[in-house]
Scaffold this active site. Structure first.
Site, PDB file in Angstrom:
ATOM      1  N   ARG A   8       0.859  -1.173   0.000  1.00 20.52           N
ATOM      2  CA  ARG A   8       0.000   0.000   0.000  1.00 20.52           C
ATOM      3  C   ARG A   8       0.895   1.222   0.000  1.00 20.52           C
ATOM      4  O   ARG A   8       2.078   1.145   0.342  1.00 20.52           O
ATOM      5  CB  ARG A   8      -0.922   0.022   1.222  1.00 20.52           C
ATOM      6  CG  ARG A   8      -0.194   0.167   2.560  1.00 20.52           C
ATOM      7  CD  ARG A   8      -1.183   0.109   3.717  1.00 20.52           C
ATOM      8  NE  ARG A   8      -0.528   0.191   5.013  1.00 20.52           N
ATOM      9  CZ  ARG A   8      -0.242   1.311   5.646  1.00 20.52           C
ATOM     10  NH1 ARG A   8      -0.579   2.485   5.086  1.00 20.52           N
ATOM     11  NH2 ARG A   8       0.347   1.317   6.830  1.00 20.52           N
ATOM     12  N   ASP A 187       5.326   6.833  -2.153  1.00 20.15           N
ATOM     13  CA  ASP A 187       6.358   6.275  -3.041  1.00 20.15           C
ATOM     14  C   ASP A 187       7.584   5.774  -2.286  1.00 20.15           C
ATOM     15  O   ASP A 187       8.696   5.730  -2.826  1.00 20.15           O
ATOM     16  CB  ASP A 187       6.785   7.312  -4.097  1.00 20.15           C
ATOM     17  CG  ASP A 187       5.624   7.760  -4.966  1.00 20.15           C
ATOM     18  OD1 ASP A 187       4.784   6.897  -5.311  1.00 20.15           O
ATOM     19  OD2 ASP A 187       5.544   8.960  -5.274  1.00 20.15           O
ATOM     20  N   ARG A 188       7.397   5.423  -1.018  1.00 20.56           N
ATOM     21  CA  ARG A 188       8.473   4.864  -0.181  1.00 20.56           C
ATOM     22  C   ARG A 188       9.581   5.872   0.116  1.00 20.56           C
ATOM     23  O   ARG A 188      10.655   5.502   0.577  1.00 20.56           O
ATOM     24  CB  ARG A 188       9.082   3.606  -0.809  1.00 20.56           C
ATOM     25  CG  ARG A 188       8.088   2.452  -1.025  1.00 20.56           C
ATOM     26  CD  ARG A 188       7.486   1.980   0.286  1.00 20.56           C
ATOM     27  NE  ARG A 188       6.765   0.728   0.159  1.00 20.56           N
ATOM     28  CZ  ARG A 188       5.455   0.638  -0.096  1.00 20.56           C
ATOM     29  NH1 ARG A 188       4.756   1.760  -0.289  1.00 20.56           N
ATOM     30  NH2 ARG A 188       4.868  -0.523  -0.170  1.00 20.56           N
ATOM     31  N   VAL A 189       9.336   7.145  -0.178  1.00 16.05           N
ATOM     32  CA  VAL A 189      10.330   8.178   0.155  1.00 16.05           C
ATOM     33  C   VAL A 189       9.981   8.685   1.562  1.00 16.05           C
ATOM     34  O   VAL A 189       9.487   9.802   1.745  1.00 16.05           O
ATOM     35  CB  VAL A 189      10.339   9.316  -0.883  1.00 16.05           C
ATOM     36  CG1 VAL A 189      11.495  10.275  -0.601  1.00 16.05           C
ATOM     37  CG2 VAL A 189      10.488   8.742  -2.293  1.00 16.05           C
TER      38      VAL A 189
END
Length: 209
Positions: A8, A187-189
């Site tokens: 997610r 975005d996993r940042v």
């Protein structure tokens, strides 16, 4: 089951250097209050990790019962596995996970026993059933059945003696040397801000996600 496909996106408020407190305890208190307000279940629950003398790590969930500038306090049986491992190696880690807010706090530090007076004060504040359970349980030891515990509690219930804290039960204070705040972002940042002890001061630094 497609575990690899379980994913997610994360979203949360930006964690920026100019917007965070000078000490980790202040930011932690803010995040804990926000976790309570968000209805997080057991917001004071944390994973405590210790290491055995042979180097084997072990983790379990415990409850934080006091959080101050000095550190985080929890309570346990001093004959338990965690207590024996702390006695051999006081370096521990704590992890708070508030999934509803996409937040994690990681703490590294050293655990030390608190005073008997402070342990007495907390023990006396516990519900009667919790106090009896602490006395009855030989924590971390193998027992034949659940009745070993229930029979002991029933026996204690009959006693008219005051319920006093057993000498082998009490608190530990974890004095942090490093505290990392992780905020999930798209975005996993993700945002990762770490406070690290440098002499008598806290140094703030950003870590790559």
């Amino acid at each position: 089951m497609d575990i690899a496909g379980m994913r997610r996106d994360y979203d949360g408020v930006e964690l920026l250097e100019e917007n965070i407190h000078s000490t980790p305890s202040q930011l932690f208190e803010q995040w804990l209050e926000e976790a309570v307000a968000a209805g997080v279940t057991d917001p004071n629950s944390m994973v405590l990790s210790t290491v055995s003398p042979s180097g084997t790590p072990s983790s379990r969930v415990v409850l934080a019962k006091d959080i101050t500038d000095r550190g985080v306090t929890f309570f346990t049986n001093y004959d338990s596995q965690k207590a024996h491992e702390i006695g051999a190696n006081p370096n521990v880690s704590l992890l708070f996970h508030w999934a509803e807010l996409n937040r994690v706090v990681r703490i590294e530090g050293r655990a030390e026993r608190i005073s008997d007076e402070d342990s007495d004060r907390y023990f006396d504040s516990r519900p009667r059933g919790s106090r009896l359970g602490a006395i009855a349980s030989p924590q971390s030891q193998v027992i034949a059945s659940r009745s070993v515990l229930t029979d002991k509690i029933a026996e204690l219930e009959k006693s008219e003696e005051p319920i006093k804290r057993p000498a082998n039960w009490g608190g530990y204070l974890v004095r942090p040397s490093s505290v990392e705040f992780w905020q999930g972002r798209p975005d996993r940042v993700h945002d990762r801000m770490r406070y690290r002890v440098d002499g008598a001061q806290w140094v703030k630094e950003r870590l790559a996600p």
